[in-house]
Design a protein around this motif. Sequence first.
Motif, PDB file in Angstrom:
ATOM      1  N   ASP A 220       0.847  -1.182   0.000  1.00 17.81           N
ATOM      2  CA  ASP A 220       0.000   0.000   0.000  1.00 17.81           C
ATOM      3  C   ASP A 220       0.891   1.243   0.000  1.00 17.81           C
ATOM      4  O   ASP A 220       1.296   1.749   1.038  1.00 17.81           O
ATOM      5  CB  ASP A 220      -0.888  -0.037   1.248  1.00 17.81           C
ATOM      6  CG  ASP A 220      -1.862   1.109   1.254  1.00 17.81           C
ATOM      7  OD1 ASP A 220      -1.819   1.940   0.321  1.00 17.81           O
ATOM      8  OD2 ASP A 220      -2.668   1.185   2.195  1.00 17.81           O
ATOM      9  N   GLN A 462     -14.882 -11.505  -4.435  1.00 19.20           N
ATOM     10  CA  GLN A 462     -13.774 -10.713  -3.924  1.00 19.20           C
ATOM     11  C   GLN A 462     -12.417 -11.355  -4.208  1.00 19.20           C
ATOM     12  O   GLN A 462     -11.502 -10.702  -4.656  1.00 19.20           O
ATOM     13  CB  GLN A 462     -13.959 -10.558  -2.416  1.00 19.20           C
ATOM     14  CG  GLN A 462     -12.846  -9.799  -1.745  1.00 19.20           C
ATOM     15  CD  GLN A 462     -13.216  -9.425  -0.333  1.00 19.20           C
ATOM     16  OE1 GLN A 462     -14.186  -9.911   0.209  1.00 19.20           O
ATOM     17  NE2 GLN A 462     -12.453  -8.541   0.262  1.00 19.20           N
ATOM     18  N   GLU A 545     -16.256  -6.236  -3.866  1.00 21.94           N
ATOM     19  CA  GLU A 545     -14.852  -5.843  -3.724  1.00 21.94           C
ATOM     20  C   GLU A 545     -13.956  -6.577  -4.721  1.00 21.94           C
ATOM     21  O   GLU A 545     -13.000  -7.245  -4.330  1.00 21.94           O
ATOM     22  CB  GLU A 545     -14.362  -6.148  -2.302  1.00 21.94           C
ATOM     23  CG  GLU A 545     -15.310  -5.611  -1.252  1.00 21.94           C
ATOM     24  CD  GLU A 545     -14.585  -4.907  -0.118  1.00 21.94           C
ATOM     25  OE1 GLU A 545     -13.386  -4.616  -0.280  1.00 21.94           O
ATOM     26  OE2 GLU A 545     -15.232  -4.637   0.888  1.00 21.94           O
ATOM     27  N   SER A 548     -10.082  -5.721  -4.378  1.00 25.29           N
ATOM     28  CA  SER A 548      -9.376  -5.505  -3.117  1.00 25.29           C
ATOM     29  C   SER A 548      -8.305  -6.555  -2.854  1.00 25.29           C
ATOM     30  O   SER A 548      -7.388  -6.324  -2.086  1.00 25.29           O
ATOM     31  CB  SER A 548     -10.366  -5.448  -1.957  1.00 25.29           C
ATOM     32  OG  SER A 548     -10.981  -6.691  -1.816  1.00 25.29           O
ATOM     33  N   SER A 549      -8.400  -7.734  -3.499  1.00 27.70           N
ATOM     34  CA  SER A 549      -7.353  -8.712  -3.238  1.00 27.70           C
ATOM     35  C   SER A 549      -6.294  -8.709  -4.341  1.00 27.70           C
ATOM     36  O   SER A 549      -5.446  -9.578  -4.392  1.00 27.70           O
ATOM     37  CB  SER A 549      -7.963 -10.099  -3.093  1.00 27.70           C
ATOM     38  OG  SER A 549      -8.646 -10.438  -4.264  1.00 27.70           O
ATOM     39  N   ARG A 555      -4.984  -2.868 -10.384  1.00 24.41           N
ATOM     40  CA  ARG A 555      -6.399  -2.670 -10.067  1.00 24.41           C
ATOM     41  C   ARG A 555      -7.131  -1.882 -11.135  1.00 24.41           C
ATOM     42  O   ARG A 555      -8.237  -2.226 -11.544  1.00 24.41           O
ATOM     43  CB  ARG A 555      -6.538  -1.943  -8.726  1.00 24.41           C
ATOM     44  CG  ARG A 555      -6.211  -2.851  -7.572  1.00 24.41           C
ATOM     45  CD  ARG A 555      -6.431  -2.159  -6.266  1.00 24.41           C
ATOM     46  NE  ARG A 555      -6.107  -3.079  -5.185  1.00 24.41           N
ATOM     47  CZ  ARG A 555      -6.140  -2.764  -3.913  1.00 24.41           C
ATOM     48  NH1 ARG A 555      -6.486  -1.549  -3.554  1.00 24.41           N
ATOM     49  NH2 ARG A 555      -5.839  -3.649  -3.010  1.00 24.41           N
ATOM     50  N   THR A 577     -17.709  -1.831  -2.168  1.00 23.75           N
ATOM     51  CA  THR A 577     -16.313  -1.486  -1.887  1.00 23.75           C
ATOM     52  C   THR A 577     -16.205  -0.665  -0.604  1.00 23.75           C
ATOM     53  O   THR A 577     -17.194  -0.199  -0.057  1.00 23.75           O
ATOM     54  CB  THR A 577     -15.722  -0.676  -3.063  1.00 23.75           C
ATOM     55  OG1 THR A 577     -14.335  -0.476  -2.838  1.00 23.75           O
ATOM     56  CG2 THR A 577     -16.390   0.675  -3.191  1.00 23.75           C
ATOM     57  N   ASP A 579     -13.473   1.461  -0.821  1.00 29.39           N
ATOM     58  CA  ASP A 579     -12.421   2.296  -1.351  1.00 29.39           C
ATOM     59  C   ASP A 579     -13.042   3.383  -2.233  1.00 29.39           C
ATOM     60  O   ASP A 579     -13.608   3.114  -3.280  1.00 29.39           O
ATOM     61  CB  ASP A 579     -11.478   1.373  -2.137  1.00 29.39           C
ATOM     62  CG  ASP A 579     -10.514   2.144  -3.008  1.00 29.39           C
ATOM     63  OD1 ASP A 579     -10.240   3.308  -2.682  1.00 29.39           O
ATOM     64  OD2 ASP A 579     -10.063   1.578  -4.004  1.00 29.39           O
TER      65      ASP A 579
END
Lengths: 633, 302
Positions: A220, A462, A545, A548-549, A555, A577, A579
């Motif tokens: 991140d 997800q 999501e 997200s993984s 992405r 989500t 995000d």
Amino acid sequence: MSANGPQPTPLLRVRDLSVRFEPRMSPALTAVDGVGFDLADGEFVGLIGESGSGKSTLATALLRLLDKPCRISGGSIEFDGEDITTTSQDNLRRRRWRDIGTVFQSSMNALNPVMRIEAQFRDAIEEHSDLRGDAVTDRVRELFEMIMIDPRFMAAYPHELSGGMKQRINLALALANRPRFVLLDEPTTGLDVVVQRSILEAVRRLQKEQGFAVLFISHDIGTVLELSDRIFVMYAGRLVEQQGAASLLENPLHPYSKGLLGSYSDPRADTVRVTYIPGRPPDLSRPIEGCRFAARCPEAIERCQSDDPVLLPLAGGSVACHVAHLQRGPVQDAPEDLPEPTRVFAGPAFVKTAEDSARALRGEVFLEVSDVSKVFKHRRGLKRHSIQAVDNVSFSLRRGKVTALVGQSGSGKTTLARMITGVDRPTSGSIRFIGSDGDIEVDRLPTRRLRDYRRHVQMVFQDPYSSLNPALPLRYTLTRPLRNHRGLSAKQAKAVAGELLETVALTPSRRFIDRYPHELSGGQRQRVVIARALAADPELIVADEPISSLDVSIRAEILELLEQLVTDRDIGVLYITHDLLSARLLADEIVVLNQGTVVEHGPVLDVIRNPADSYTRTLLDAIPNRYLKPAQT
Amino acid sequence: MTAGVVQTGSGEGPADASAVEGEYTRMRWPQLIWSSTKARAGIILLLLFVLVALLAPVIAPYEGTRSDFGALLPPSGDHLLGTTSQGGDIFSQLIYGSRISLTVGLFGGLVSTAIALIIGMWSGYKEGTVTDDILSFITNVAIVVPVLPLMIVLIAYSEVRGVPLMVFVIGITSWAGHARAKRSQIITLRNRDFVTAAKFAGEGRIFREIMPSMTSLVAAGFVGAATGAIGAEAGLSFLGLGDPNTVSWGTMLYQADAQGAVAQGLWLWVLAPGLVLALLITSLTFINFGVDLLSNPHLRED
């Protein structure tokens, strides 16, 4: 490496470290290749890179905790003057936890489930210090106050604590013996954004107070940039760039760093541009000629194909890139194909302008959720508990539009999705699907008609690692919905499955159709999951999501694919989500859910720019703000 | 994911196509089992036993049931391992005895696995319903009932003796543990995302999705059950519950014990059947090491 200024003996000095991974039944590879760096006392250093870049292997090697079939194959790790690679296990055991604390990636399970928390602290403290009896209890209390958890939880068992609390306890455990160096390996992965934020703030505060050195590993980039003084960028087992955090943000040197940085943006901006790095990292078990990033690099020149760049000092940091050195280094004979220096990743990008986002609320409504509530009842002994998961929620979905359902974990997003897809039934209220061939009352759907409904409603899951059956080839996975929902013959289904793979850009399809999921990367798997959802020719896709993984660097690529499908096929998407950036990129409308109720609802830009609810503001605050500064000015 | 997969991004040219197709070799399950040294030894040993059982009339010098030789002859060219006190040839008995052990192992294992599979999968599939409660109750009862006395009682009260009875008794007494394992496996599998995805794909039955992930567990269960069945047959025969008209390693041990072979120092009579029994069970256990590799990819790495 210490190009700027004299430095005292570093706390940690790594030289030419290599780690080999030699499994018995597959080819050997060098997971960490000739990595060298220094870490000074009290320094906060971030290490970023995609999954598989060797970050975690490097971390485990630093503690010499590698298990077979991994081994340190070369180089040295000096901690406080002592070479960790050669010292005895006894010496190491004394160092670990006393001098070096760690919080691991899977530390949600790192606490012993059958011991009270205090006993676990006591073990660690008594092993490494002279404290005994009440002195230990006092120290534990002090540690609990440090991480802002009520000391009465000392007597609790791990399962009685929330994920965020467990992770803070792990942090406190790592700090229990006042270490000089703390290794954080993705300490907040899998936690809620808001919880992540609070943990990382605790880390930074404690680091400032106590002055230990930190190596913070994460994919991140946003949080790493915000917390760290200095950043290492790792790619395919090598360090490719090393710079101060501020200068990396202002002036990234390596194209890979630019690519990673490009995957973040301010969702409030007029035009949001998010780049992605196409392709995937090289196979390290085979010899690589030239630069390891060349195949994915938009700035690559001829020399990159043949010469392997080395990490050399440049502009206050160091970088392993021919192009960067030619552009910014001392004047040399520049080759003709040298590109102009850029700050941003010159590769593909997903761009969304304010006009794009203003098209909301125009399509025809095809799913109406009105006054839906869901109460879960369960019985423990004679006591009955009920939990209001969803409380009086109403909204509608429009054809060809994307509605984002945003909320913290536990806010009722998934329950709502389960009711919309007919898996669960609402306790009260109605869900009405206005399909092209008649209306369906989803809330009263008998189980036997569920199959017909699912012809119109499909799901993107997800985790692409668990949503594809590992034992079946893609051909099987993709032809089943075609045969079941569209009644195609085996031959037709095979042809259409090929077309579907082409649609999600897995080309040529014949190369993919007989493969098994484990032969694909995460991004490719998620494409297959999307292809499977498209197979039934649905009118609504519920995407839970879906990115997200995945690695941040890819992405945007998946988001772009989803958006293209929505536009081309006139499908409505419910995008779940937490995000806001991805919601801005993909969605036209946002519904914010908090504790089961809709707290905010409207066109995406209105909600993000003028959040009325405190929870939405918290989510916006959770976006690393160091990142937002340059975007706003 | 480290298995040597070269797969460059989706949008890239066909230049690397040959590399992709050439590089990746997926290990099929027979290769995988064969790759384990222990399993390899086990398979070779088991094949040897099967060969001996099939070719018993060719290998053995006499009929296994013949007992008209001189009593207690020492090992010689005519009687490789000597004779018993009733005048039977020990070597021939040993060769013919392998037939009983392997037959009981195969069929006992099959019956027990079949019962375990049906009950385990049914109750796992119906998790949380009354059906599951009843089946789980039966399974639990079968687990706690002491198996040996039950087997002895069942055989002692039956009219006929012989291999079919052995297989039946072993089958119905040894399935419970495996049924429990299969039930748990089904429960974890049916809550996986890919099973939900199959429902979204319109699949009525999720059996086809779940079965491939079950095979290794079933295979390991079968090998385990066969091992147990062979041991149980030998044990029951040793207690004198075998068919008196056939020769098995268990009955050989029973005879030896009844005639006081150890007291008389007739070691070969006791050791020979004991040793082959141990070897057969070892071979099956070794094979299970290889089967473990199928279900647990983690073991393949070192």
